[in-house]
Design a protein around this motif. Sequence first.
Motif, PDB file in Angstrom:
ATOM      1  N   GLU A   1     -45.832 -40.930   8.661  1.00 21.62           N
ATOM      2  CA  GLU A   1     -44.420 -40.973   9.163  1.00 21.62           C
ATOM      3  C   GLU A   1     -44.550 -40.037  10.639  1.00 21.62           C
ATOM      4  N   SER A   2     -43.717 -40.378  11.496  1.00 24.53           N
ATOM      5  CA  SER A   2     -43.545 -39.701  12.526  1.00 24.53           C
ATOM      6  C   SER A   2     -42.022 -39.676  13.257  1.00 24.53           C
ATOM      7  N   GLY A   3     -41.616 -39.118  14.125  1.00 23.08           N
ATOM      8  CA  GLY A   3     -40.318 -39.194  14.724  1.00 23.08           C
ATOM      9  C   GLY A   3     -39.337 -38.103  14.168  1.00 23.08           C
ATOM     10  N   GLY A   4     -39.711 -37.195  13.315  1.00 22.82           N
ATOM     11  CA  GLY A   4     -38.842 -36.180  12.967  1.00 22.82           C
ATOM     12  C   GLY A   4     -38.834 -35.260  13.833  1.00 22.82           C
ATOM     13  N   GLY A   5     -37.438 -33.983  13.693  1.00 26.60           N
ATOM     14  CA  GLY A   5     -37.371 -33.133  14.526  1.00 26.60           C
ATOM     15  C   GLY A   5     -36.221 -32.491  14.245  1.00 26.60           C
ATOM     16  N   LEU A   6     -35.704 -31.636  15.219  1.00 25.05           N
ATOM     17  CA  LEU A   6     -34.574 -31.035  15.286  1.00 25.05           C
ATOM     18  C   LEU A   6     -33.451 -31.809  16.054  1.00 25.05           C
TER      19      LEU A   6
ATOM     20  N   LEU B   1     -31.798 -39.889  15.713  1.00 24.24           N
ATOM     21  CA  LEU B   1     -33.293 -39.941  15.585  1.00 24.24           C
ATOM     22  C   LEU B   1     -33.956 -41.233  15.013  1.00 24.24           C
ATOM     23  N   ARG B   2     -34.843 -41.819  15.219  1.00 19.91           N
ATOM     24  CA  ARG B   2     -35.867 -42.716  14.894  1.00 19.91           C
ATOM     25  C   ARG B   2     -37.087 -42.398  14.190  1.00 19.91           C
ATOM     26  N   LEU B   3     -37.015 -42.873  12.965  1.00 19.52           N
ATOM     27  CA  LEU B   3     -38.204 -42.287  12.007  1.00 19.52           C
ATOM     28  C   LEU B   3     -39.267 -43.646  12.189  1.00 19.52           C
ATOM     29  N   SER B   4     -40.613 -43.304  12.319  1.00 20.08           N
ATOM     30  CA  SER B   4     -41.531 -44.536  12.174  1.00 20.08           C
ATOM     31  C   SER B   4     -42.431 -44.373  10.987  1.00 20.08           C
TER      32      SER B   4
ATOM     33  N   THR C   1     -30.268 -33.053   6.390  1.00 22.74           N
ATOM     34  CA  THR C   1     -31.614 -32.371   6.623  1.00 22.74           C
ATOM     35  C   THR C   1     -32.442 -32.342   5.467  1.00 22.74           C
ATOM     36  N   ALA C   2     -33.715 -32.917   5.782  1.00 24.95           N
ATOM     37  CA  ALA C   2     -34.654 -33.065   4.397  1.00 24.95           C
ATOM     38  C   ALA C   2     -36.070 -33.558   5.119  1.00 24.95           C
ATOM     39  N   VAL C   3     -36.976 -33.456   4.073  1.00 28.28           N
ATOM     40  CA  VAL C   3     -38.475 -34.096   4.364  1.00 28.28           C
ATOM     41  C   VAL C   3     -38.247 -35.510   4.305  1.00 28.28           C
ATOM     42  N   TYR C   4     -38.387 -36.498   5.040  1.00 31.82           N
ATOM     43  CA  TYR C   4     -38.279 -37.736   4.865  1.00 31.82           C
ATOM     44  C   TYR C   4     -39.674 -38.481   4.598  1.00 31.82           C
TER      45      TYR C   4
ATOM     46  N   GLN D   1     -40.404 -33.780   9.061  1.00 31.15           N
ATOM     47  CA  GLN D   1     -39.124 -32.906   8.692  1.00 31.15           C
ATOM     48  C   GLN D   1     -37.961 -33.311   9.590  1.00 31.15           C
ATOM     49  N   VAL D   2     -36.826 -33.532   9.091  1.00 30.25           N
ATOM     50  CA  VAL D   2     -35.424 -33.792   9.945  1.00 30.25           C
ATOM     51  C   VAL D   2     -34.755 -32.710   9.687  1.00 30.25           C
ATOM     52  N   THR D   3     -34.403 -31.879  10.815  1.00 31.32           N
ATOM     53  CA  THR D   3     -33.331 -30.859  10.581  1.00 31.32           C
ATOM     54  C   THR D   3     -32.197 -31.114  11.566  1.00 31.32           C
ATOM     55  N   VAL D   4     -31.048 -31.031  11.070  1.00 26.43           N
ATOM     56  CA  VAL D   4     -29.817 -31.209  11.829  1.00 26.43           C
ATOM     57  C   VAL D   4     -28.776 -29.840  11.814  1.00 26.43           C
ATOM     58  N   SER D   5     -28.854 -29.579  12.993  1.00 26.84           N
ATOM     59  CA  SER D   5     -28.001 -28.236  12.973  1.00 26.84           C
ATOM     60  C   SER D   5     -26.380 -28.550  13.262  1.00 26.84           C
ATOM     61  N   SER D   6     -25.612 -27.604  12.818  1.00 25.98           N
ATOM     62  CA  SER D   6     -24.231 -27.665  12.841  1.00 25.98           C
ATOM     63  C   SER D   6     -23.582 -27.462  14.173  1.00 25.98           C
TER      64      SER D   6
END
Length: 122
Positions: free
Chosen positions: A6-11, A18-21, A91-94, A117-122
């Motif tokens: 997997e790739s494409g995660g982030g903050l 976001l687009r995960l691959s 927010t989670a590990v995908y 990892q995908v992290t979504v800040s408020s």
Amino acid sequence: QVQLVESGGGLVQAGGSLRLSCAASGGTFRSYSMGWFRQAPGKEREFVAAISYGGGSTYYADSVKGRFTISRDNAKNTGYLQMRSLKPEDTAVYYCAADPLPYRGAGSYDYWGQGTQVTVSS
């Protein structure tokens, strides 16, 4: 046996995209169904979305329906998860997963990636 990366995660800020691959190798990707799952800290892994081997059937968890889109490009041996209108609770590990059955839906899968990892800040 197929290997998945997997790739494409982030903050990203809430409301962002976001687009995960999920890059597959070592197997005939076009014959595998694919799914995306996620695991938040302290919670069990949960189903997010699934797609059949040919891409003709898709299925989503209610929590992401209308915001996430699963797709695949069998010519590139890659699956995708386009995520829009992200929320802090996303927010989670995908993880992406693959299975030799034509369509697994939310069921168990044989092959798994390491996660992003995908992290979504408020």
